[in-house]
Design an enzyme around this catalytic site. Structure first.
Site, PDB file in Angstrom:
ATOM      1  N   ASP A  13     -11.754 -36.008 -51.345  1.00 15.69           N
ATOM      2  CA  ASP A  13     -12.312 -36.515 -50.089  1.00 15.69           C
ATOM      3  C   ASP A  13     -11.360 -37.577 -49.552  1.00 15.69           C
ATOM      4  OD1 ASP A  13     -14.327 -37.029 -48.067  1.00 15.69           O
ATOM      5  OD2 ASP A  13     -14.717 -38.909 -49.100  1.00 15.69           O
ATOM      6  N   SER A  14     -11.611 -37.981 -48.303  1.00 12.54           N
ATOM      7  CA  SER A  14     -10.803 -39.027 -47.691  1.00 12.54           C
ATOM      8  C   SER A  14     -11.002 -40.392 -48.361  1.00 12.54           C
ATOM      9  CB  SER A  14     -11.179 -39.135 -46.215  1.00 12.54           C
ATOM     10  OG  SER A  14     -12.579 -39.289 -46.104  1.00 12.54           O
ATOM     11  N   TYR A  45     -10.514 -40.020 -42.290  1.00  6.98           N
ATOM     12  CA  TYR A  45      -9.888 -38.828 -41.735  1.00  6.98           C
ATOM     13  C   TYR A  45     -10.594 -38.416 -40.433  1.00  6.98           C
ATOM     14  CZ  TYR A  45      -7.475 -37.600 -46.217  1.00  6.98           C
ATOM     15  OH  TYR A  45      -6.685 -37.561 -47.339  1.00  6.98           O
ATOM     16  N   GLY A  46     -11.852 -38.818 -40.311  1.00  6.62           N
ATOM     17  CA  GLY A  46     -12.711 -38.305 -39.231  1.00  6.62           C
ATOM     18  C   GLY A  46     -12.301 -38.725 -37.835  1.00  6.62           C
ATOM     19  N   CYS A  76     -14.893 -33.311 -48.354  1.00  6.17           N
ATOM     20  CA  CYS A  76     -14.814 -33.930 -47.028  1.00  6.17           C
ATOM     21  C   CYS A  76     -15.120 -32.878 -45.944  1.00  6.17           C
ATOM     22  CB  CYS A  76     -13.397 -34.472 -46.836  1.00  6.17           C
ATOM     23  SG  CYS A  76     -13.148 -35.298 -45.269  1.00  6.17           S
ATOM     24  N   ASN A  77     -16.102 -33.180 -45.110  1.00  4.54           N
ATOM     25  CA  ASN A  77     -16.450 -32.247 -44.024  1.00  4.54           C
ATOM     26  C   ASN A  77     -15.296 -32.095 -43.051  1.00  4.54           C
ATOM     27  OD1 ASN A  77     -19.712 -31.588 -43.664  1.00  4.54           O
ATOM     28  ND2 ASN A  77     -19.234 -33.283 -45.023  1.00  4.54           N
ATOM     29  N   THR A  78     -14.589 -33.201 -42.773  1.00  2.00           N
ATOM     30  CA  THR A  78     -13.503 -33.160 -41.795  1.00  2.00           C
ATOM     31  C   THR A  78     -12.391 -32.231 -42.280  1.00  2.00           C
ATOM     32  OG1 THR A  78     -14.077 -35.420 -41.134  1.00  2.00           O
ATOM     33  CG2 THR A  78     -11.905 -34.619 -40.487  1.00  2.00           C
ATOM     34  N   GLU A 155     -20.786 -47.742 -45.262  1.00  2.00           N
ATOM     35  CA  GLU A 155     -19.887 -48.487 -46.162  1.00  2.00           C
ATOM     36  C   GLU A 155     -20.252 -49.965 -46.181  1.00  2.00           C
ATOM     37  OE1 GLU A 155     -15.794 -47.389 -46.251  1.00  2.00           O
ATOM     38  OE2 GLU A 155     -16.330 -45.274 -46.463  1.00  2.00           O
ATOM     39  N   CYS A 187     -21.491 -34.814 -42.960  1.00  2.00           N
ATOM     40  CA  CYS A 187     -20.502 -35.834 -43.335  1.00  2.00           C
ATOM     41  C   CYS A 187     -20.891 -36.351 -44.710  1.00  2.00           C
ATOM     42  CB  CYS A 187     -20.524 -36.969 -42.309  1.00  2.00           C
ATOM     43  SG  CYS A 187     -19.529 -38.393 -42.783  1.00  2.00           S
ATOM     44  N   THR A 188     -19.880 -36.644 -45.516  1.00  3.09           N
ATOM     45  CA  THR A 188     -20.128 -37.096 -46.887  1.00  3.09           C
ATOM     46  C   THR A 188     -21.067 -38.299 -46.978  1.00  3.09           C
ATOM     47  OG1 THR A 188     -18.091 -38.353 -46.593  1.00  3.09           O
ATOM     48  CG2 THR A 188     -17.951 -36.328 -47.893  1.00  3.09           C
ATOM     49  N   HIS A 189     -21.027 -39.167 -45.972  1.00  2.43           N
ATOM     50  CA  HIS A 189     -21.774 -40.422 -46.051  1.00  2.43           C
ATOM     51  C   HIS A 189     -23.253 -40.285 -45.688  1.00  2.43           C
ATOM     52  CE1 HIS A 189     -17.705 -41.889 -46.141  1.00  2.43           C
ATOM     53  NE2 HIS A 189     -18.073 -43.159 -46.152  1.00  2.43           N
TER      54      HIS A 189
HETATM   55  N1  DGL Z   1     -15.388 -37.805 -45.638  1.00  2.88           N
HETATM   56  C1  DGL Z   1     -15.470 -37.741 -44.194  1.00  2.88           C
HETATM   57  C2  DGL Z   1     -16.281 -36.509 -43.788  1.00  2.88           C
HETATM   58  O1  DGL Z   1     -17.118 -36.014 -44.524  1.00  2.88           O
HETATM   59  C3  DGL Z   1     -16.090 -39.007 -43.624  1.00  2.88           C
HETATM   60  C4  DGL Z   1     -15.192 -40.224 -43.733  1.00  2.88           C
HETATM   61  C5  DGL Z   1     -13.898 -40.085 -42.944  1.00  2.88           C
HETATM   62  O2  DGL Z   1     -13.942 -40.102 -41.696  1.00  2.88           O
HETATM   63  O3  DGL Z   1     -12.882 -39.922 -43.569  1.00  2.88           O
HETATM   64  O4  DGL Z   1     -16.068 -36.001 -42.715  1.00  2.88           O
END
Ligand code: DGL
Length: 274
Positions: A13-14, A45-46, A76-78, A155, A187-189
């Site tokens: 993940d990012s 990354y988003g 990571c979804n992105t 976060e 999104c992971t969060h």
């Molecule tokens: N991990 C990213 C996602 O799931 C979220 C955090 C980021 O923007 O890197 O898209």
């Protein structure tokens, strides 16, 4: 060549967010060793462009391959949105993302075929969820919304803070007005915001946690490939690697993961030549 089932699963993940996916995989597959890479030096990354996300994703993959993993989960979804098909073409091992499992769960759960998707700006811009959902069921209508303020709020630890609920209401209001009955947390969060989401939208909305769906998907694919680690051995270990100092990761990881890991190790990623 088929990798040994005893090898770990690689997950990247990012940053720390992908630990929500690690948490679900560890819960479902406690015998598996997990190697996690969080690119904490370059998160988020988003907000980045597709070309940058793809370059980072190749480098993350390169690192995990050096760790001898039997399969890779793109938490990571992105990255799943922009780079998954490319990674699957370029690397010769099973690679799975979070978008297909999330889309399949949403389609199982929606009754009125109006599905909302919330995610980072880059994921929404890719239209990966929209495309997949309508490919799997052309009758479905998708309403997507970028929610760039949510990652920093999570976060910061403001999981149930009045400001977070206010922000969620702003983001969700247009989706709710379109009549969605199911919302994909793309999104992971966002799994950490489930309580706040239930407060912000009415309880009838079904929340699809893409981390949970992904873990079930990974279990099924590993079983198909006869790559599940046989039960009965020692409990699986979680080894985190990060690209920035470990202090912030250590501070946040318990919130996202909820269990102990091996100590995090700071690493340099191999540079992508492309
Ligand atoms: N991990 C990213 C996602 O799931 C979220 C955090 C980021 O923007 O890197 O898209």
């Amino acid at each position: 060549m088929k990798p040994p089932a005893a090898w770990p699963i690689g997950i990247f993940d990012s940053g720390v967010g992908g630990l929500t996916v690690v948490r679900q995989i560890h819960r479902l597959l406690p015998a598996e060793d997990l190697v996690y890479l969080g690119d904490t030096a370059r998160v988020p990354y988003g907000t980045k462009s597709p070309g940058t996300v793809i370059r980072f994703a190749r480098e993350d993959m390169g690192f995990l391959l050096e760790q001898k993993v039997k399969a890779v989960v793109v938490a990571c979804n992105t990255v799943s949105a922009w780079a998954l098909p490319l990674l699957q073409q370029e690397f010769d091992l099973p690679i799975w993302g979070v978008i297909l499992p999330g889309a399949q769960s949403a389609l199982k759960r929606t009754k009125n075929r109006c599905v909302g998707v919330i995610a980072t700006s880059a994921t929404i811009q890719s239209q990966a969820y929209d495309r997949l959902l309508t490919e799997l069921n052309p009758a479905v209508r998708v309403f997507a919304k970028a929610c760039p303020l949510l990652v920093p709020l999570v976060e910061e630890g403001w999981l149930n803070h009045p400001i977070t609920i206010q922000v969620l209401r702003e983001y969700l209001d247009p989706l709710l007005r379109c009549g969605i009955d199911t919302l994909v947390l793309g999104c992971t969060h966002y799994p950490l915001l489930k309580r706040a989401l239930r407060t912000a939208c009415h309880s009838r909305i079904r929340l699809v946690d893409s981390a949970e769906s992904c873990a079930r998907f990974v279990q099924a694919r590993l079983a198909e490939l006869a790559l599940l680690r046989p039960p009965g051995g020692r409990p699986g270990r979680i080894q985190p690697y990060v690209t920035d100092e470990t202090a912030r990761f250590d501070q946040l990881s318990h919130r996202f993961l909820g269990c102990a890991t091996e100590p995090a190790v700071k690493v340099e990623l191999p540079q992508s030549s492309q």
